[in-house]
Design a protein around this motif. Structure first.
Motif, PDB file in Angstrom:
ATOM      1  N   LEU A 138       6.402 -21.355 -32.962  1.00 28.83           N
ATOM      2  CA  LEU A 138       5.819 -20.409 -34.251  1.00 28.83           C
ATOM      3  C   LEU A 138       4.566 -19.662 -33.482  1.00 28.83           C
ATOM      4  CD1 LEU A 138       5.744 -19.699 -37.188  1.00 28.83           C
ATOM      5  CD2 LEU A 138       4.318 -21.687 -37.658  1.00 28.83           C
ATOM      6  N   THR A 139       3.877 -20.115 -32.731  1.00 23.63           N
ATOM      7  CA  THR A 139       2.672 -19.500 -31.910  1.00 23.63           C
ATOM      8  C   THR A 139       3.060 -18.093 -31.377  1.00 23.63           C
ATOM      9  OG1 THR A 139       1.154 -21.491 -31.916  1.00 23.63           O
ATOM     10  CG2 THR A 139       0.943 -19.804 -30.174  1.00 23.63           C
ATOM     11  N   LEU A 140       4.313 -18.452 -30.471  1.00 16.45           N
ATOM     12  CA  LEU A 140       4.778 -17.362 -29.726  1.00 16.45           C
ATOM     13  C   LEU A 140       5.307 -16.404 -30.620  1.00 16.45           C
ATOM     14  CD1 LEU A 140       6.376 -19.180 -26.718  1.00 16.45           C
ATOM     15  CD2 LEU A 140       4.207 -18.474 -26.871  1.00 16.45           C
ATOM     16  N   GLU A 141       6.139 -16.709 -31.667  1.00 17.10           N
ATOM     17  CA  GLU A 141       6.563 -15.677 -32.587  1.00 17.10           C
ATOM     18  C   GLU A 141       5.661 -14.943 -33.436  1.00 17.10           C
ATOM     19  OE1 GLU A 141       9.528 -17.979 -35.068  1.00 17.10           O
ATOM     20  OE2 GLU A 141      10.812 -18.148 -33.568  1.00 17.10           O
ATOM     21  N   THR A 142       4.577 -15.763 -33.752  1.00 16.77           N
ATOM     22  CA  THR A 142       3.641 -15.009 -34.568  1.00 16.77           C
ATOM     23  C   THR A 142       2.805 -13.912 -33.811  1.00 16.77           C
ATOM     24  OG1 THR A 142       3.540 -16.956 -36.062  1.00 16.77           O
ATOM     25  CG2 THR A 142       1.778 -15.225 -36.181  1.00 16.77           C
ATOM     26  N   THR A 143       2.222 -14.622 -32.532  1.00 14.25           N
ATOM     27  CA  THR A 143       1.556 -13.527 -31.714  1.00 14.25           C
ATOM     28  C   THR A 143       2.477 -12.392 -31.335  1.00 14.25           C
ATOM     29  OG1 THR A 143       0.609 -15.742 -30.804  1.00 14.25           O
ATOM     30  CG2 THR A 143       0.488 -13.547 -29.712  1.00 14.25           C
ATOM     31  N   ARG A 144       3.708 -12.669 -31.071  1.00 14.60           N
ATOM     32  CA  ARG A 144       4.504 -11.340 -30.699  1.00 14.60           C
ATOM     33  C   ARG A 144       4.506 -10.383 -31.751  1.00 14.60           C
ATOM     34  NH1 ARG A 144       8.658 -13.987 -29.155  1.00 14.60           N
ATOM     35  NH2 ARG A 144       7.806 -14.277 -27.205  1.00 14.60           N
ATOM     36  N   ARG A 145       4.819 -10.932 -33.048  1.00 13.57           N
ATOM     37  CA  ARG A 145       5.121 -10.129 -34.263  1.00 13.57           C
ATOM     38  C   ARG A 145       3.674  -9.308 -34.544  1.00 13.57           C
ATOM     39  NH1 ARG A 145       6.356 -13.632 -37.190  1.00 13.57           N
ATOM     40  NH2 ARG A 145       4.230 -14.136 -38.458  1.00 13.57           N
ATOM     41  N   GLU A 146       2.678 -10.062 -34.520  1.00  9.68           N
ATOM     42  CA  GLU A 146       1.520  -9.628 -35.071  1.00  9.68           C
ATOM     43  C   GLU A 146       0.866  -8.677 -34.066  1.00  9.68           C
ATOM     44  OE1 GLU A 146      -0.570  -9.987 -38.255  1.00  9.68           O
ATOM     45  OE2 GLU A 146       1.738 -10.476 -38.669  1.00  9.68           O
ATOM     46  N   LYS A 147       0.974  -8.756 -32.822  1.00 10.62           N
ATOM     47  CA  LYS A 147       0.707  -8.009 -31.790  1.00 10.62           C
ATOM     48  C   LYS A 147       1.170  -6.519 -32.055  1.00 10.62           C
ATOM     49  CE  LYS A 147       1.987  -8.770 -27.517  1.00 10.62           C
ATOM     50  NZ  LYS A 147       1.897  -9.303 -26.229  1.00 10.62           N
ATOM     51  N   ALA A 148       2.662  -6.576 -32.186  1.00 10.25           N
ATOM     52  CA  ALA A 148       3.137  -5.458 -32.457  1.00 10.25           C
ATOM     53  C   ALA A 148       2.808  -4.635 -33.546  1.00 10.25           C
ATOM     54  CB  ALA A 148       4.704  -5.652 -32.342  1.00 10.25           C
ATOM     55  N   ARG A 149       2.592  -5.212 -34.689  1.00  9.41           N
ATOM     56  CA  ARG A 149       2.264  -4.891 -35.916  1.00  9.41           C
ATOM     57  C   ARG A 149       0.792  -3.989 -35.932  1.00  9.41           C
ATOM     58  NH1 ARG A 149      -0.773  -6.072 -40.791  1.00  9.41           N
ATOM     59  NH2 ARG A 149      -1.049  -8.420 -40.199  1.00  9.41           N
ATOM     60  N   LEU A 150      -0.195  -4.972 -35.181  1.00 10.03           N
ATOM     61  CA  LEU A 150      -1.577  -4.533 -35.042  1.00 10.03           C
ATOM     62  C   LEU A 150      -1.656  -3.094 -34.146  1.00 10.03           C
ATOM     63  CD1 LEU A 150      -3.606  -7.637 -34.420  1.00 10.03           C
ATOM     64  CD2 LEU A 150      -4.004  -5.992 -35.991  1.00 10.03           C
ATOM     65  N   ARG A 151      -0.945  -3.276 -33.156  1.00  7.83           N
ATOM     66  CA  ARG A 151      -0.778  -1.863 -32.158  1.00  7.83           C
ATOM     67  C   ARG A 151      -0.593  -0.859 -32.744  1.00  7.83           C
ATOM     68  NH1 ARG A 151       2.293  -2.002 -27.043  1.00  7.83           N
ATOM     69  NH2 ARG A 151       1.122  -0.211 -26.429  1.00  7.83           N
TER      70      ARG A 151
ATOM     71  N   PRO B 113     -15.696   1.023 -20.614  1.00 10.60           N
ATOM     72  CA  PRO B 113     -16.777   1.138 -21.696  1.00 10.60           C
ATOM     73  C   PRO B 113     -16.388   1.627 -22.889  1.00 10.60           C
ATOM     74  CG  PRO B 113     -17.089   2.829 -19.938  1.00 10.60           C
ATOM     75  CD  PRO B 113     -16.046   1.853 -19.326  1.00 10.60           C
ATOM     76  N   GLN B 114     -15.312   2.171 -22.864  1.00  7.29           N
ATOM     77  CA  GLN B 114     -14.672   2.636 -24.195  1.00  7.29           C
ATOM     78  C   GLN B 114     -13.623   1.848 -24.897  1.00  7.29           C
ATOM     79  OE1 GLN B 114     -14.928   7.672 -23.931  1.00  7.29           O
ATOM     80  NE2 GLN B 114     -13.019   6.762 -24.035  1.00  7.29           N
ATOM     81  N   TYR B 115     -13.318   0.670 -24.338  1.00  6.87           N
ATOM     82  CA  TYR B 115     -12.415   0.001 -24.942  1.00  6.87           C
ATOM     83  C   TYR B 115     -12.926  -1.065 -25.667  1.00  6.87           C
ATOM     84  CZ  TYR B 115      -9.102   2.401 -21.564  1.00  6.87           C
ATOM     85  OH  TYR B 115      -8.284   3.424 -20.875  1.00  6.87           O
ATOM     86  N   ILE B 116     -12.312  -2.035 -26.521  1.00  5.75           N
ATOM     87  CA  ILE B 116     -12.283  -3.417 -27.008  1.00  5.75           C
ATOM     88  C   ILE B 116     -10.870  -4.098 -26.535  1.00  5.75           C
ATOM     89  CG2 ILE B 116     -14.154  -2.738 -28.439  1.00  5.75           C
ATOM     90  CD1 ILE B 116     -11.583  -2.940 -30.745  1.00  5.75           C
ATOM     91  N   ARG B 117     -11.198  -5.377 -26.588  1.00  5.62           N
ATOM     92  CA  ARG B 117      -9.924  -6.214 -26.474  1.00  5.62           C
ATOM     93  C   ARG B 117      -9.667  -7.136 -27.903  1.00  5.62           C
ATOM     94  NH1 ARG B 117     -10.750 -10.690 -22.216  1.00  5.62           N
ATOM     95  NH2 ARG B 117     -11.440 -11.727 -24.109  1.00  5.62           N
ATOM     96  N   ILE B 118      -8.715  -6.933 -28.362  1.00  4.46           N
ATOM     97  CA  ILE B 118      -8.684  -8.086 -29.555  1.00  4.46           C
ATOM     98  C   ILE B 118      -7.166  -9.083 -29.276  1.00  4.46           C
ATOM     99  CG2 ILE B 118      -9.585  -6.264 -31.000  1.00  4.46           C
ATOM    100  CD1 ILE B 118      -6.549  -6.180 -32.341  1.00  4.46           C
ATOM    101  N   THR B 119      -7.437 -10.271 -29.946  1.00  2.50           N
ATOM    102  CA  THR B 119      -6.446 -11.194 -29.957  1.00  2.50           C
ATOM    103  C   THR B 119      -5.813 -11.341 -31.471  1.00  2.50           C
ATOM    104  OG1 THR B 119      -7.692 -12.277 -28.205  1.00  2.50           O
ATOM    105  CG2 THR B 119      -5.629 -13.538 -29.075  1.00  2.50           C
ATOM    106  N   PRO B 120      -4.767 -11.137 -31.715  1.00  3.59           N
ATOM    107  CA  PRO B 120      -4.130 -11.140 -33.043  1.00  3.59           C
ATOM    108  C   PRO B 120      -4.482 -12.637 -33.548  1.00  3.59           C
ATOM    109  CG  PRO B 120      -2.297 -10.292 -31.629  1.00  3.59           C
ATOM    110  CD  PRO B 120      -3.675 -10.720 -30.565  1.00  3.59           C
ATOM    111  N   GLY B 121      -5.105 -12.592 -34.799  1.00  8.83           N
ATOM    112  CA  GLY B 121      -5.190 -13.881 -35.574  1.00  8.83           C
ATOM    113  C   GLY B 121      -4.230 -14.119 -36.617  1.00  8.83           C
TER     114      GLY B 121
END
Length: 368
Positions: A275-288, A337-345
């Motif tokens: 579930l972790t891998l599936e949710t991360t993959r889905r939410e990462k694509a949605r957020l991008r 300096p112009q970037y941020i990094r995020i992790t899907p929650g």
């Protein structure tokens, strides 16, 4: 104070960890904050791990199993390796430190990339070693340039795959070509903290390199896909001869009992892992996709995080988001300096991030 401190220690710059939620809320007098900054598991720990830890707490007066016996055997079965090839640590960070303690001395050289996990260079400097740093090329490890840096003083090479903070990977063919140029006396450390999130067809099989002419050590962790960052448990996978040397410098009882028990339960909870891998993959694509609609540029990643070019000062945006109770990771320390990094929650946290990002971009006049 008049204490004499070696120059290589006095000049160390401490690792800058992600801002804790508690610290943010103390500073700003707010509550209900969210954190998408530290590449943690947005779903939290395995419920089975939480239950197993809770049931073990009455034994906290006992020292932990110094050999991680049950965890080692369960993981060895999962990986189909001899348990003597596993060394456990207080997070995989400790294995990095053990490798330096066992195999590096003053003046020894270590090759790393920039940007990469900042701990590598700190650990080398703490041992009195010399860092040879090679810039990434198109956000990927420049393996050709790294191989060209090898000399008689080179003792170790660190490669995080996927890279942190870019999330890029190299192929098995590229890695094998690189190894062909590395002397047998040099240890290649393959940091696979985020390997669980890599698409299967792009993954290396680190096990096949453990008996090669060039010593290879793979680092992995229970902090990311298994959601146990707060327990600090990771491991190194290596030839048993290397493992034996690490055990000589490893402190006894370095992995606490709740960490061992939680990791074992999490390892067995395949549903939560899936579930972790599936949710991360889905939410990462949605957020991008959503972030790019706001006028920012995002970068493909094989990890559980991705970079965002916000079109302005990334640290200023980070601070603007903090005031809204949203923690992300500014990339100034990594050379972006112009970037941020995020992790899907969780999906609701991600929705809140998007609303806050839109507001911050508008007020700072960034993005489109």
């Amino acid at each position: 104070m008049t204490i004499k401190v070696a120059a290589h220690i006095a000049e160390l710059v401490p690792y800058p960890p992600g801002k804790p939620i508690e610290e943010l809320e103390r500073e700003y007098g707010i509550s209900g904050s969210i954190k998408l900054a530290s590449n943690e598991n947005g779903l939290g720990p395995s419920p089975r791990a939480v239950k197993a830890i809770a049931e073990s707490l009455s034994n906290l007066h006992r020292y932990p199993d110094g050999s991680c016996y049950y965890l080692a055997r369960a993981l060895a079965r999962r990986l189909e390796v001899d348990p003597r090839r596993l060394v456990f640590g207080n997070g995989s960070n400790e294995i990095i430190g053990l490798l330096a303690a066992a195999f590096l001395g003053p003046g020894d050289e270590v090759i790393t990339s920039h940007p990469t996990f900042l701990v590598y260079q700190n650990v080398v400097q703490a041992q009195g070693g010399v860092n040879r740093v090679v810039p990434l090329l198109d956000m990927r490890h420049d393996l050709e340039a790294m191989a060209a840096q090898i000399n008689e003083q080179t003792r170790m090479i660190f490669l995080d795959n996927p890279n942190n903070p870019t999330g890029t990977v190299f192929t098995a063919a590229e890695f094998e070509d690189f190894l062909s140029r590395v002397p047998r006396r040099v240890i290649v450390v393959l940091d696979e903290a985020y390997v669980d999130f890599v698409e299967p067809e792009l993954r290396l099989d680190a096990r096949q390199y453990l008996d090669g002419q060039v010593p290879v050590v793979a680092l992995r962790t229970f902090s990311k896909a298994y959601g146990l960052a707060g327990l600090r448990v990771g491991y190194g996978l290596m030839h048993e001869e290397l493992a034996a040397y690490l055990h000589r410098v490893r402190q006894p009882f370095n992995v606490n009992s709740p960490a061992q028990i939680g990791a074992l339960a999490a390892l067995e909870d395949e549903e939560h892992y899936r579930l972790t891998l599936e949710t991360t993959r889905r939410e990462k694509a949605r957020l991008r996709q959503a972030v790019e609609k706001l006028g920012c540029r995002t970068f493909a990643s094989q990890a559980n995080f991705f970079l965002i070019d916000v079109g302005g000062d990334g640290k200023a945006l980070y601070e603007h988001l903090l005031r809204q109770g949203v923690i992300v990771r500014p990339m100034q320390a990594y050379g972006y300096p112009q970037y941020i990094r995020i992790t899907p929650g969780r999906p609701d946290e991600n929705d809140r991030f998007l609303r806050s990002l839109e507001q911050s971009l508008k007020e700072l006049a960034y993005g489109r």
